[in-house]
Write a protein that holds these residues in place. Structure first.
Motif, PDB file in Angstrom:
ATOM      1  N   ASP A  65       0.858  -1.181   0.000  1.00 14.68           N
ATOM      2  CA  ASP A  65       0.000   0.000   0.000  1.00 14.68           C
ATOM      3  C   ASP A  65       0.896   1.233   0.000  1.00 14.68           C
ATOM      4  O   ASP A  65       1.642   1.463   0.948  1.00 14.68           O
ATOM      5  CB  ASP A  65      -0.900   0.012   1.240  1.00 14.68           C
ATOM      6  N   PRO A  67      -0.200   4.786  -0.739  1.00 13.20           N
ATOM      7  CA  PRO A  67      -1.092   5.881  -1.120  1.00 13.20           C
ATOM      8  C   PRO A  67      -0.328   7.183  -1.294  1.00 13.20           C
ATOM      9  O   PRO A  67       0.549   7.523  -0.501  1.00 13.20           O
ATOM     10  CB  PRO A  67      -2.072   5.973   0.053  1.00 13.20           C
ATOM     11  N   GLY A  68      -0.663   7.897  -2.353  1.00 12.15           N
ATOM     12  CA  GLY A  68      -0.044   9.199  -2.604  1.00 12.15           C
ATOM     13  C   GLY A  68       1.350   9.141  -3.181  1.00 12.15           C
ATOM     14  O   GLY A  68       1.968  10.169  -3.407  1.00 12.15           O
ATOM     15  N   ARG A 106       0.584  11.007   8.829  1.00  9.29           N
ATOM     16  CA  ARG A 106       1.121  10.389   7.620  1.00  9.29           C
ATOM     17  C   ARG A 106       2.616  10.607   7.576  1.00  9.29           C
ATOM     18  O   ARG A 106       3.102  11.685   7.846  1.00  9.29           O
ATOM     19  CB  ARG A 106       0.457  10.986   6.385  1.00  9.29           C
ATOM     20  N   ASN A 132      -4.559   2.357  -8.009  1.00  8.45           N
ATOM     21  CA  ASN A 132      -5.244   2.877  -6.817  1.00  8.45           C
ATOM     22  C   ASN A 132      -4.346   2.888  -5.582  1.00  8.45           C
ATOM     23  O   ASN A 132      -4.777   2.545  -4.487  1.00  8.45           O
ATOM     24  CB  ASN A 132      -6.518   2.079  -6.525  1.00  8.45           C
ATOM     25  N   GLY A 133      -3.080   3.252  -5.760  1.00  8.10           N
ATOM     26  CA  GLY A 133      -2.164   3.351  -4.628  1.00  8.10           C
ATOM     27  C   GLY A 133      -1.632   2.027  -4.119  1.00  8.10           C
ATOM     28  O   GLY A 133      -1.021   1.974  -3.061  1.00  8.10           O
TER      29      GLY A 133
END
Length: 156
Positions: A65, A67-68, A106, A132-133
């Motif tokens: 994972d 994300p970003g 984060r 999708n990350g």
């Protein structure tokens, strides 16, 4: 349940939270974070990158994972000795002087994970995708050849 102790045993209103690790070797990490401020943030980004590894009949599949994180910020490499290396960097969000942060959870910084692949991995056919990350790295497996068994007739 929180354990408390009194900083002044004669003052019933002076209660402090009790830290059972106060003065324990963990102070070395605190002092390291004071001398190298990026140490804690780099370590947390490294530690927060979770990667799953599952084996299917056809391949070894790694999922992370991220994300970003843009695909340009991630590297997937196979090093000598069948070692899969997944690394990259989460960019820190730019700060504006007018903003006031209330909470920062984060992490940002570099991350790196290495995995020693088994002998049946086809390291020349590794594929990686980001959707999708989620980074998915697929390492196909060689077909396991079953040993040929030859029956020997017993005389006598």
């Amino acid at each position: 349940m929180s354990l408390v102790r009194r900083s002044n045993i004669f003052d019933s209103f002076s209660l402090d939270l009790w830290d059972p690790f106060q003065g324990f070797p963990f102070d070395a990490i605190r002092s390291l974070s004071e001398t190298r401020p990026n140490f804690v943030s780099d370590s947390s980004a490294f530690a927060n990158t979770r990667i799953d590894w599952k084996e299917t009949p056809e391949a070894h599949v790694f999922k992370a994972d991220l994300p970003g994180v843009k695909k340009e910020e991630v590297k997937v490499e196979v090093e000598e000795g069948r070692v899969l290396k997944i690394s990259g960097e989460r960019s820190k969000e730019s700060e504006e002087k007018n903003n006031k942060w209330h909470r920062v959870e984060r992490s940002s910084g570099k991350f790196l994970q290495r995995f020693r692949l088994p002998e049946n991995a086809k390291v020349d056919q590794v594929k990686a995708t980001v959707e999708n990350g989620v980074l998915t790295v697929t390492v196909p497996k060689e077909e396991v050849k079953k040993p040929e068994v030859k029956s020997i007739e017993i005389s006598g």
